[in-house]
Design an enzyme around this catalytic site. Structure first.
Site, PDB file in Angstrom:
ATOM      1  N   LYS A 162       2.274   4.600   1.456  1.00  0.00           N
ATOM      2  CA  LYS A 162       2.094   5.064   2.745  1.00  0.00           C
ATOM      3  C   LYS A 162       1.573   6.656   2.605  1.00  0.00           C
ATOM      4  CE  LYS A 162       5.307   5.871   6.751  1.00  0.00           C
ATOM      5  NZ  LYS A 162       3.845   6.936   7.112  1.00  0.00           N
ATOM      6  N   CYS A 166       7.637  45.700 -23.133  1.00  0.00           N
ATOM      7  CA  CYS A 166       8.841  44.326 -22.344  1.00  0.00           C
ATOM      8  C   CYS A 166       8.659  42.929 -23.514  1.00  0.00           C
ATOM      9  CB  CYS A 166       8.111  44.886 -21.227  1.00  0.00           C
ATOM     10  SG  CYS A 166       8.817  43.384 -19.358  1.00  0.00           S
ATOM     11  N   CYS A 219      13.267  45.101 -19.483  1.00  0.00           N
ATOM     12  CA  CYS A 219      13.095  45.900 -19.711  1.00  0.00           C
ATOM     13  C   CYS A 219      13.376  47.509 -20.016  1.00  0.00           C
ATOM     14  CB  CYS A 219      11.754  45.926 -21.025  1.00  0.00           C
ATOM     15  SG  CYS A 219      10.486  46.363 -19.471  1.00  0.00           S
ATOM     16  N   GLU A 248       0.792  -1.064  -0.282  1.00  0.00           N
ATOM     17  CA  GLU A 248       0.016  -0.058   0.473  1.00  0.00           C
ATOM     18  C   GLU A 248       0.438   1.485  -0.024  1.00  0.00           C
ATOM     19  OE1 GLU A 248      -2.410  -0.301   3.698  1.00  0.00           O
ATOM     20  OE2 GLU A 248      -2.430  -2.355   3.692  1.00  0.00           O
ATOM     21  N   ASP A 263       1.364  10.300   3.593  1.00  0.00           N
ATOM     22  CA  ASP A 263       1.732  11.376   4.861  1.00  0.00           C
ATOM     23  C   ASP A 263      -0.017  12.220   5.752  1.00  0.00           C
ATOM     24  OD1 ASP A 263       3.417  12.313   6.297  1.00  0.00           O
ATOM     25  OD2 ASP A 263       4.858  14.003   4.188  1.00  0.00           O
ATOM     26  N   GLU A 318      -6.091   7.063   7.041  1.00  0.00           N
ATOM     27  CA  GLU A 318      -5.250   8.238   7.335  1.00  0.00           C
ATOM     28  C   GLU A 318      -5.833   9.285   6.401  1.00  0.00           C
ATOM     29  OE1 GLU A 318      -1.906   7.703   8.696  1.00  0.00           O
ATOM     30  OE2 GLU A 318      -0.873   9.318   7.485  1.00  0.00           O
ATOM     31  N   TYR A 346      -6.417   2.030   6.108  1.00  0.00           N
ATOM     32  CA  TYR A 346      -5.407   0.757   5.510  1.00  0.00           C
ATOM     33  C   TYR A 346      -5.706  -0.157   6.804  1.00  0.00           C
ATOM     34  CZ  TYR A 346      -3.082   4.127   8.979  1.00  0.00           C
ATOM     35  OH  TYR A 346      -2.528   4.923  10.249  1.00  0.00           O
ATOM     36  N   LYS A 391      10.949   3.786   3.227  1.00  0.00           N
ATOM     37  CA  LYS A 391      10.291   5.124   2.072  1.00  0.00           C
ATOM     38  C   LYS A 391      10.570   5.375   1.020  1.00  0.00           C
ATOM     39  CE  LYS A 391       9.414   7.934   5.777  1.00  0.00           C
ATOM     40  NZ  LYS A 391       9.561   8.127   6.660  1.00  0.00           N
ATOM     41  N   CYS A 403      12.733  47.144 -13.851  1.00  0.00           N
ATOM     42  CA  CYS A 403      12.348  45.470 -15.023  1.00  0.00           C
ATOM     43  C   CYS A 403      13.750  45.216 -15.216  1.00  0.00           C
ATOM     44  CB  CYS A 403      11.249  45.741 -15.457  1.00  0.00           C
ATOM     45  SG  CYS A 403      10.427  43.990 -17.061  1.00  0.00           S
ATOM     46  N   CYS A 437       6.156  45.491 -14.028  1.00  0.00           N
ATOM     47  CA  CYS A 437       7.011  45.994 -14.691  1.00  0.00           C
ATOM     48  C   CYS A 437       5.593  47.076 -15.698  1.00  0.00           C
ATOM     49  CB  CYS A 437       7.186  45.118 -15.232  1.00  0.00           C
ATOM     50  SG  CYS A 437       7.883  46.198 -17.659  1.00  0.00           S
TER      51      CYS A 437
HETATM   52  S1  IVH Z   1      -0.282   0.404   9.009  1.00  0.00           S
HETATM   53  C1  IVH Z   1       0.519  -1.518  12.656  1.00  0.00           C
HETATM   54  N1  IVH Z   1      -0.335   1.814   6.407  1.00  0.00           N
HETATM   55  O1  IVH Z   1       2.122   6.017   8.560  1.00  0.00           O
HETATM   56  C2  IVH Z   1       0.617  -0.802  11.749  1.00  0.00           C
HETATM   57  N2  IVH Z   1       0.437   2.928   8.449  1.00  0.00           N
HETATM   58  O2  IVH Z   1       4.600   5.408  10.488  1.00  0.00           O
HETATM   59  C3  IVH Z   1      -0.325   1.001  11.676  1.00  0.00           C
HETATM   60  N3  IVH Z   1       0.488   5.272   7.260  1.00  0.00           N
HETATM   61  O3  IVH Z   1       1.059   5.963  12.040  1.00  0.00           O
HETATM   62  C4  IVH Z   1       0.096   1.167  10.149  1.00  0.00           C
HETATM   63  N4  IVH Z   1      -0.033   4.708   5.052  1.00  0.00           N
HETATM   64  O4  IVH Z   1       0.112   7.074  10.092  1.00  0.00           O
HETATM   65  C5  IVH Z   1      -0.231   1.832   8.321  1.00  0.00           C
HETATM   66  N5  IVH Z   1      -0.706   2.605   4.378  1.00  0.00           N
HETATM   67  C6  IVH Z   1      -0.327   2.605   5.645  1.00  0.00           C
HETATM   68  C7  IVH Z   1       0.131   4.174   6.161  1.00  0.00           C
HETATM   69  C8  IVH Z   1      -0.062   3.973   7.321  1.00  0.00           C
HETATM   70  C9  IVH Z   1       0.059   6.144   6.348  1.00  0.00           C
HETATM   71  C10 IVH Z   1       1.254   6.564   8.510  1.00  0.00           C
HETATM   72  C11 IVH Z   1       0.363   5.432   9.948  1.00  0.00           C
HETATM   73  C12 IVH Z   1       0.735   5.202  10.804  1.00  0.00           C
HETATM   74  C13 IVH Z   1       2.309   5.904  10.404  1.00  0.00           C
HETATM   75  C14 IVH Z   1       3.100   4.327  10.655  1.00  0.00           C
END
Ligand code: IVH
Length: 767
Positions: free
Chosen positions: A117, A438, A417, A115, A119, A179, A231, A320, A414, A432
């Site tokens: 991750k 210009c 020109c 999946e 942010d 998230e 998730y 990451k 500017c 400008c």
């Molecule tokens: S699983 C036990 N899946 O990442 C596992 N976390 O660094 C718990 N996060 O607190 C997290 N996408 O806020 C999981 N597909 C994903 C995620 C995810 C983002 C975040 C989440 C978690 C943090 C951990």
């Protein structure tokens, strides 16, 4: 093994520093350092603790998930703790993870759920009997903040689950984790709004999402437009459960909960790496921030066998991506000129790798932003690039500022020109003022000039303008009228017939109105209505071009100011050219400051009411200086509609640029068959050429001041069949010149055109 003192001290420094940054990040939503920097600190501490286990303490940040919940929201205890994830920063670390899993389970190849991750920030949803009853942030992993009202505003989150309870349906109690995040589009919109309204500008989408969720007033949250992907699960009661993670996600998706469309099941570590590479390549195209991918052992039985370490499950890892925020230094600040003349400051940076791309420039948006962030050359700054967004300077680290770092100055000219740069009062954007000349603004200026409501040059569309400019055939609007058939037929998809049509359209466009011509010049803030009012008021272009602040702003005279008082005021101003109101007075409001200043000058006859009226009309001392006593004391006329101090400043700046004046002179050059406008008004009472009389077909121009109002003269001449135009060209038959005639007289003399004075007027009008 005893711990060397230096290592012990380093661990202590790291702990304190991480604690501090945790607080900035989790509690204040206002991190000071990029994530990559934070990760390095945490890594270093983890390594130290691994090498010297006696340094490991229960209160170490490595043992914790986040910070305490903030006090203003109710506290919520999670039924099952909300955990964190271990990280892998390169392929080897991912392979090590996979090896540990295989060894732990004693199998050859592991099936993972893969999946993105996301942010954003973790939120736990509680559904009881299919109804959303509570939502909480992660907090410290055990207790979070109650954000039910805020989460209910998120459109992705169902308030009631689809389907029904039971064997195939949802359990009576269901905790879902996911998230909450903001799309880049929403993030940009929120920051744009904040910039305009002077609100808080967020450093990145995650902080903006956190700031939006932690609003005590949920209606603010609603307006921000948050999103969510789920998730995983927390507590589940009253149902048999899927035996795989991917199966769980499929079920919750079936009940209407949002699950990432990128989620896949992969077999073995090679496929994990393939998935990571594929998502990484598409990262810039996603409309939301992801900072890696998460791999989770898919079989629930296997997850249970592997269990947990202090802060994270052994069955999952976050692999990451390279960070999208990094530190670098500002080597210079340069200004770019956009196609509408806006000056955008750009930071030239010491090149730095951000998310796998070398960044050496970043936008600083405008002067307000530079001042707000206090960016100086030599500063260490935090830069971010994400998606297709232009890299941005997010903030300065003031503690790393070298001594003598100079604030950034807006250039006065500017960079393209050399025309003057104008930053109108109260505006963030500086521009400008050489719009007609210009090179940066060329295409826009010509497109506008040719547009239907301006000169209405039929067939001269945007593409053609681009081509003409790119081929160097046209540099300014006047060049259009010098194009030849040969030049035009060289262009792409331009046959002889269309070239002839265009030349004919150009020719037709020469005959226009003064109002259209003024509008066509593209003066900032001068739209059609203002252009009409200016044409109406000044009657000809020379008068407008020569108008000072006085004529533009104060044609009406000031109530309560007679000629004596006006003269006293003007001679006081002339005698004290350096004096000005103290800007710190009257709380910095310029009108009040000017009023107080005027009222306290020894000017004979100037009453407080008149001081107030003058201050309101002119607003600033610079606008008042140079106004004649006659204008101040005049009792006739009315202000020009749509022209206040800002518009007046744009008009004056535009006409004071020598380059603009040159282009206008080219446009009016009789040699090229000049632009020729009709009567000052678009609504001439008599259509030219329709009436018949002794002046039939004669083209007449009026200049200077005459005993009768100009409108009346014009009307009567037209009634005799004459065409009254605003400028002298080789097509002009006669110039009527009153007192103080100005440039038109000399032009007429140069061209050998007949000139008559006031004394001939009666005869002419009588036919
Ligand atoms: S699983 C036990 N899946 O990442 C596992 N976390 O660094 C718990 N996060 O607190 C997290 N996408 O806020 C999981 N597909 C994903 C995620 C995810 C983002 C975040 C989440 C978690 C943090 C951990």
């Amino acid at each position: 093994m005893s711990v060397p003192a230096s290592e012990r001290e380093r661990a202590e420094v790291l702990r304190r520093s991480i604690e501090y940054h945790n607080d900035r990040y989790y509690r204040q939503d206002d991190p000071e350092i990029p994530d990559a920097e934070y990760d390095r600190l945490l890594r270093e501490l983890q390594d130290l603790e691994a090498r010297y286990p006696e340094l490991r303490r229960a209160d170490s940040p490595t043992q914790r998930v986040g910070a305490e919940p903030i006090s203003s929201f109710d506290e919520v205890a999670h039924r099952l703790p909300m955990l964190s994830l271990a990280n892998a920063f390169d392929e080897q670390e991912l392979r090590d993870f996979d090896r540990r899993v295989r060894e732990g389970l004693g199998i050859e190849r592991v099936r993972y759920s893969a999946e993105p991750k996301l942010d954003g920030l973790a939120v736990s949803l509680l559904y009881e009997e299919g109804i959303l009853t509570q939502a909480a942030t992660r907090g410290d992993g055990h207790r979070g903040e109650d954000v039910t009202a805020q989460v209910r505003t998120i459109r992705d989150v169902p308030l009631r689950l689809r389907g029904s309870e039971g064997a195939e349906g949802w359990p009576s109690l269901l905790e879902v984790r996911g998230e909450v995040f903001l799309t880049y589009a929403r993030f940009e919109a929120i920051n744009e709004h904040a910039r305009r309204s002077g609100g808080k500008v967020f450093a990145n989408p995650r902080n903006a999402a956190a700031g939006s969720l932690r609003q005590l007033d949920p209606s603010i949250t609603a307006a921000r437009g948050l999103s969510m992907f789920c998730y995983g699960l927390g507590a589940v009661e009253g149902a048999s459960w899927s035996d795989s993670h991917s199966g769980s996600l499929a079920r919750i998706a079936h009940w209407g909960l949002p699950v990432s469309p990128e989620q896949r099941v992969v077999e073995g570590v090679e496929d994990c790496i393939g998935y990571h590479t594929a998502i990484g390549a598409r990262r810039d195209q996603l409309d939301y921030a992801i900072d890696g991918v998460v791999f989770k052992v898919d079989r629930r039985a296997d997850q249970e066998r592997l269990g947990f370490v202090a802060r994270a499950p052994r069955w999952a890892i976050a692999y990451k991506f390279p960070a999208q925020e990094e530190l670098t230094t500002v080597e210079a600040v340069e200004f770019q000129v956009g196609r509408t003349g806006a000056l955008t400051p750009v930071a030239r940076l010491t090149p730095v790798q951000v998310g796998g791309v070398t960044v050496s420039n970043a936008t600083l948006h405008n002067m307000d932003e530079i001042e707000r962030k206090d960016v100086r050359v030599g500063d260490t700054v935090y830069v971010r690039r994400a998606g297709d967004v232009i890299p941005e300077v997010i903030r300065v680290l003031p503690e790393r500022r070298p001594s003598g770092a100079e604030p950034v100055q807006l250039p006065s000219h500017c960079p393209v020109c050399q025309s003057d740069v104008l930053r109108a009062e109260g505006e963030a954007v500086a521009r400008c003022t050489g719009g007609l000349f210009c090179p940066a603004q060329r295409k826009e200026a010509i497109k506008h000039f040719a547009s239907r409501r301006a000169m209405d040059i039929e067939g001269l569309g945007d593409k053609l303008v681009s081509q003409l400019v790119d081929m160097g055939l046209v540099e300014d609007p006047a060049d259009l009228y010098r194009l030849s058939l040969e030049q035009l037929t060289q262009l792409d998809r331009m046959g002889e017939k269309s070239a002839q049509n265009l030349l004919a359209a150009l020719d037709t466009s020469r005959r226009t109105t003064l109002a259209r011509f003024i509008y066509a010049l593209g003066i900032r803030e001068v739209g059609e209505a203002t252009a009409r009012a200016l044409a109406e008021h000044f009657g000809d272009l020379d008068a407008l071009m020569g108008a000072g602040a006085a004529e533009l702003l104060a044609p009406a005279g000031i109530k309560g100011v007679g000629i004596k008082t006006a003269e006293a005021l003007v001679s006081y101003l002339d005698a004290h050219p350096e004096e000005a109101p103290d800007p710190s007075q009257a709380a910095g409001r310029s009108v009040e400051a000017l009023e107080q200043w005027l009222a306290t000058r020894p000017i004979r006859g100037l009453k407080p009411d008149a001081a107030r009226a003058i201050a309101e009309r002119f607003e600033r001392i610079e606008q008042l200086r140079g106004v004649s006593a006659g204008v101040l004391a005049a009792t006739q006329g009315s202000p020009i509609e749509g022209v206040g101090p800002v518009v007046a400043a744009h008009i004056r700046a535009f006409f004071s640029q020598p380059h603009n004046r040159e282009v206008i002179a080219k446009l009016r050059d009789p040699e090229i068959g000049a632009i020729d406008w009709e009567a000052p008004s678009d609504t001439a009472m008599v259509e030219p050429g329709r009436a018949s009389g002794t002046l039939n077909g004669k083209t007449i121009v009026i200049t200077g001041s005459l005993s009768l109002p100009r409108d009346e003269i014009k009307r009567r001449l037209e009634a005799q069949g004459a065409k009254v135009t605003g400028s002298v060209s080789k097509n002009t038959d006669l110039l009527i010149a009153g007192a103080d005639p100005g440039g038109k007289l000399s032009r007429a003399q140069d061209l050998g055109i007949e000139v008559v004075g006031e004394d001939a007027l009666d005869d002419l009008l009588a036919g």
